[in-house]
Design an enzyme around this catalytic site. Sequence first.
Site, mmCIF file in Angstrom:
data_model
loop_
_atom_site.group_PDB
_atom_site.id
_atom_site.type_symbol
_atom_site.label_atom_id
_atom_site.label_comp_id
_atom_site.label_asym_id
_atom_site.label_seq_id
_atom_site.Cartn_x
_atom_site.Cartn_y
_atom_site.Cartn_z
ATOM 1 N N THR A 67 36.643 96.310 20.005
ATOM 2 C CA THR A 67 35.973 97.501 20.534
ATOM 3 C C THR A 67 36.297 98.739 19.709
ATOM 4 O O THR A 67 35.519 99.682 19.686
ATOM 5 C CB THR A 67 36.378 97.752 21.994
ATOM 6 O OG1 THR A 67 37.779 97.880 22.052
ATOM 7 C CG2 THR A 67 35.943 96.614 22.875
ATOM 8 N N THR A 68 37.443 98.731 19.056
ATOM 9 C CA THR A 68 37.769 99.871 18.199
ATOM 10 C C THR A 68 36.990 99.755 16.894
ATOM 11 O O THR A 68 36.387 100.728 16.431
ATOM 12 C CB THR A 68 39.284 99.894 17.895
ATOM 13 O OG1 THR A 68 39.989 99.749 19.117
ATOM 14 C CG2 THR A 68 39.687 101.161 17.217
ATOM 15 N N ASP A 72 43.420 100.334 23.556
ATOM 16 C CA ASP A 72 42.196 99.557 23.600
ATOM 17 C C ASP A 72 41.012 100.518 23.472
ATOM 18 O O ASP A 72 40.866 101.434 24.286
ATOM 19 C CB ASP A 72 42.137 98.823 24.942
ATOM 20 C CG ASP A 72 41.006 97.846 24.986
ATOM 21 O OD1 ASP A 72 41.128 96.797 24.346
ATOM 22 O OD2 ASP A 72 39.985 98.137 25.622
ATOM 23 N N ASP A 74 42.106 90.928 26.257
ATOM 24 C CA ASP A 74 41.651 90.815 24.867
ATOM 25 C C ASP A 74 41.958 89.419 24.348
ATOM 26 O O ASP A 74 41.131 88.775 23.717
ATOM 27 C CB ASP A 74 42.362 91.845 23.968
ATOM 28 C CG ASP A 74 41.616 93.166 23.932
ATOM 29 O OD1 ASP A 74 41.016 93.494 24.965
ATOM 30 O OD2 ASP A 74 41.630 93.842 22.899
#
Length: 532
Positions: free
Chosen positions: A93-94, A60, A392
């Site tokens: 988020t990546t 994550d 997520d």
Amino acid sequence: MKAPVLVLNTETKREHGRKAQLGNIAAAKAVADIIRTTLGPRSMLKMILDPMGGIVMTNDGNTILREIDVSHPAAKSMIELSRTQDEEVGDGTTSVIILSGELLSVAEPFIQRNIHPRIIVGAYMKVMDKSLEIMNEVARPLDLNNVEQTLNVVRTCLGTKFCARYGDLVCRMAYDAVKIVTIKRDGRDPDINIKEYAKVEKIPGGMLEDSKVLNGLLINKDVTHAGMRRRIENPRIILLDCGLEYKKAESQTNLEVKKESDWNTILQMEEDFVEALCKDIIKHKPDLVMTEKGVSDLAQHYLSKAGISVLRRLRKTDNNRVARATGATITNTPSEITEADVGTNCGLFEIKKIGDEYFTYLVDCKDATACSILLRGGSKDVLNEIERNLKDGMGVVRSLFYDPRIVPGGGATEMAIGYGLMQESKTISDMIQLPYQAVAEALEVIPRTLIENCGGNSIRALTALRAKHAEGPENRHWGIEGTQGKMADMVEANIWDTFLTKSQTIKTAIEAATMLLRIDDIVSGLHNPANK
Ligand SMILES: Nc1ncnc2c1ncn2[C@@H]1O[C@H](COP(=O)(O)OP(=O)(O)OP(=O)(O)O)[C@@H](O)[C@H]1O
Ligand SMILES: [Mg+2]
């Protein structure tokens, strides 16, 4: 000759102009490079050792960046970025970091050629408006009543995760949990508070398949007295946030005892007080009383004699959840309890022992708007990662409930936007044309990274994909199938991202890149306590 004027403390370190910008870009690229390999379904995990010696294993983006220790201010601000993304939508988020790293990196040649950052920033801002416009065109509505279709989107999100093997189970759990905590409101966005009302309880041991979303709650507590009932069907529940014991005065109290018998009177008064409290509760005939504070031995005696089970020292947040699950109202004064405050929606109260610990189950609740998610699994690290994955997933479901639109994943949306921007740039004739085109290319970083992460040939696949998009708008949903790194139709492959996640990713990435480009001075006051 005038003496030089010293404005800044001589101890401060200062980077100015182009040097500052190039430094920021290098730092942002470095951060993006750290997590580049964790994008997509063939992503790698990272193992991070924290200062206490514990380990975190995750893919994550936000979690990785949160755990690493960086010193460059621009890198710190990038990390902040993924945190915002995590809080806003929970996923992407990546992508947001990779994208903003790339956006900054394509700005580098312009800065080196002495093009003013304002021009680049101007182009980026224009891009943002156009991208959202194209995204609106690419987006498709999703029928939320079609659970299978909704789960498909969650599946794409979780397909990139460690828990992909148990995908269906985790997807279903994410969906069920969010559905429970959603409160529909007329004419407004629904109220969905996952953090407060969908609590994950991790209990090591057992199998992951034993995990489930309870229609109700699970609390790590046991009744206060062994003689109390541990299983009650359809319990009447009273929730308190006061103690059931004699209240000590807040300020200092002096008592002067003249006769020995007065001692007894004082103790008797304390006992009478507790008895009165208990009577106020007992007259409502509850089966279960839960309080956030303590319960004295005497109160336990009165209550258990009346057949009431008692749980004490609940956390405030747990108490709030119980209130939403059982329909009870938390009260502060036992004498003011009314029939309406008693919760009756719970179907079964039961205490079970799992491993060495006792857990209170409040399940089979009617119209519950809070739930617990029970996670079982081999080890603590695995459970932690599954919890992050589940979060997520819940973020994606929540995004869908807010805005039920989806866009093709696997880099297809980015390619479509990139292509649209390229076309648009032809109509632009001033200085911003070049940076505008540069952004269009920068967006390709997402499909490129997806290809690279499964070991494919990024140049060949990207060229083919670009050609496909150039054939016409009907090919907008062509992207990269992330397990083989080949070009594919995302509609057929059923790879979808939510509109909210994707638009937030692009907006945040562009905003962050422009912010960092605008910085032309970094002043750090070297704070050295020894000099003071
Ligand atoms: N099966 C797949 N094939 C191709 N691309 C996929 C597939 N599944 C997901 N993707 C793409 O992978 C990207 C998401 O990857 P990932 O979940 O690793 O990162 P993230 O969502 O940006 O960050 P995080 O989940 O860590 O917060 C999205 O662009 C999505 O479209
Ligand atoms: Mg994701």
